[in-house]
Design a protein around this motif. Structure first.
Motif, PDB file in Angstrom:
ATOM      1  N   GLN A  54     -54.316 -33.459   7.854  1.00  0.00           N
ATOM      2  CA  GLN A  54     -54.226 -33.985   9.215  1.00  0.00           C
ATOM      3  C   GLN A  54     -55.595 -34.057   9.881  1.00  0.00           C
ATOM      4  OE1 GLN A  54     -51.136 -31.308  10.783  1.00  0.00           O
ATOM      5  NE2 GLN A  54     -49.887 -33.104  11.156  1.00  0.00           N
ATOM      6  N   HIS A  55     -56.485 -33.130   9.533  1.00  0.00           N
ATOM      7  CA  HIS A  55     -57.836 -33.132  10.094  1.00  0.00           C
ATOM      8  C   HIS A  55     -58.827 -33.854   9.192  1.00  0.00           C
ATOM      9  CE1 HIS A  55     -56.024 -29.828  12.458  1.00  0.00           C
ATOM     10  NE2 HIS A  55     -56.946 -30.119  13.353  1.00  0.00           N
ATOM     11  N   ASP A  56     -58.302 -34.452   8.093  1.00  0.00           N
ATOM     12  CA  ASP A  56     -59.148 -35.178   7.142  1.00  0.00           C
ATOM     13  C   ASP A  56     -60.301 -34.297   6.663  1.00  0.00           C
ATOM     14  OD1 ASP A  56     -59.799 -37.343   5.577  1.00  0.00           O
ATOM     15  OD2 ASP A  56     -61.128 -38.246   7.073  1.00  0.00           O
ATOM     16  N   SER A  57     -59.974 -33.045   6.330  1.00  0.00           N
ATOM     17  CA  SER A  57     -60.979 -32.069   5.912  1.00  0.00           C
ATOM     18  C   SER A  57     -60.928 -31.885   4.398  1.00  0.00           C
ATOM     19  CB  SER A  57     -60.729 -30.720   6.584  1.00  0.00           C
ATOM     20  OG  SER A  57     -60.782 -30.839   7.995  1.00  0.00           O
ATOM     21  N   PRO A  58     -62.057 -31.605   3.763  1.00  0.00           N
ATOM     22  CA  PRO A  58     -62.080 -31.333   2.322  1.00  0.00           C
ATOM     23  C   PRO A  58     -61.565 -29.932   2.047  1.00  0.00           C
ATOM     24  CG  PRO A  58     -64.260 -31.036   3.237  1.00  0.00           C
ATOM     25  CD  PRO A  58     -63.411 -31.569   4.359  1.00  0.00           C
ATOM     26  N   PRO A  59     -61.241 -29.623   0.781  1.00  0.00           N
ATOM     27  CA  PRO A  59     -60.778 -28.271   0.451  1.00  0.00           C
ATOM     28  C   PRO A  59     -61.750 -27.173   0.868  1.00  0.00           C
ATOM     29  CG  PRO A  59     -60.368 -29.765  -1.379  1.00  0.00           C
ATOM     30  CD  PRO A  59     -61.186 -30.533  -0.384  1.00  0.00           C
ATOM     31  N   SER A  60     -63.070 -27.506   0.904  1.00  0.00           N
ATOM     32  CA  SER A  60     -64.061 -26.496   1.284  1.00  0.00           C
ATOM     33  C   SER A  60     -63.863 -26.006   2.715  1.00  0.00           C
ATOM     34  CB  SER A  60     -65.475 -27.056   1.127  1.00  0.00           C
ATOM     35  OG  SER A  60     -65.659 -28.221   1.932  1.00  0.00           O
ATOM     36  N   ALA A  61     -63.166 -26.793   3.539  1.00  0.00           N
ATOM     37  CA  ALA A  61     -62.911 -26.373   4.917  1.00  0.00           C
ATOM     38  C   ALA A  61     -61.971 -25.173   4.973  1.00  0.00           C
ATOM     39  CB  ALA A  61     -62.331 -27.528   5.725  1.00  0.00           C
TER      40      ALA A  61
END
Length: 209
Positions: free
Chosen positions: A144-151
């Motif tokens: 939903q936040h268009d974040s990568p797994p590293s987030a």
């Protein structure tokens, strides 16, 4: 990733996960087997976060997960379905509380070697239903936040830290922990259903909040 999912780390370790870490404190090689357990736990947590993010990405390719603040979005509906599955788990644990017995494999950890401790830590993350639901929630939040797994690194670190608390307590207060842990282990073993119910209710509260 939104910071409000960080408390889900608690649900990742509550239940058999923390019970296993506590049981290992009564092992004859406490530090070595506990570190092996934590290594398996950490590796599986990282792998499952990446998998959950991938699953959420596939879902977002089929339908729009929507804004995290929108209670009617597809992402929110998915989380509500997860809440429903947890409610079913609460009811099942409550109805079976009178005949509940601790898992037989918990007792075998007292004689576990490094390999067994590592595999146990990994499997508890990979196979526990509450962990699966927690990871899917994190994956949806990342998508939903268009974040990568590293987030999700703060979430992973928080989860591993909580799993390591029994060992850290042992290293800091060895004599006291050695004296009290057998009683804690026995209590958790005989109240497994209650612990599962509390974990599910906590998870439901965190998702709905």
């Amino acid at each position: 990733m939104a910071l409000q999912v960080l408390p889900l780390a608690v649900t990742m370790v509550a239940g058999p996960q923390i019970m296993s870490a506590i049981i290992l404190l009564t092992h004859r090689q406490v530090v070595r087997v506990s570190l092996a357990y934590l290594a398996g736990f950490a590796l599986a947590t990282v792998a499952k976060v990446a998998l959950a993010r991938r699953i959420a990405a596939l879902l977002s390719g089929v339908l729009s997960l929507g804004d995290p603040a929108d209670g009617g979005s597809a992402g929110a509906i998915i989380q509500y379905v997860l809440v429903g599955s947890l409610l079913v788990a609460v009811v099942r644990n409550y109805l079976g509380r009178a005949t509940a017995e601790p898992p037989s494999w918990l007792a075998t950890l007292l004689g576990a070697g490094l390999g067994r401790a590592f595999v146990t830590g990994a499997l508890l993350v990979l196979l526990m239903p509450t962990d699966l639901i927690a990871m899917l929630t994190v994956g949806v939040n990342l998508a939903q936040h268009d974040s990568p797994p590293s987030a999700a690194i703060p979430f992973v670190l928080a989860t591993v830290f909580l799993a390591a608390l029994p060992l850290l307590g042992y290293l800091a207060f060895r004599r006291r922990v050695t004296a009290v842990m057998p009683r804690v282990r026995d209590w958790m073993g005989s109240h497994g259903r209650l612990i599962n119910i509390m974990v599910c209710l906590l998870f439901i509260a965190l998702i709905l909040a």
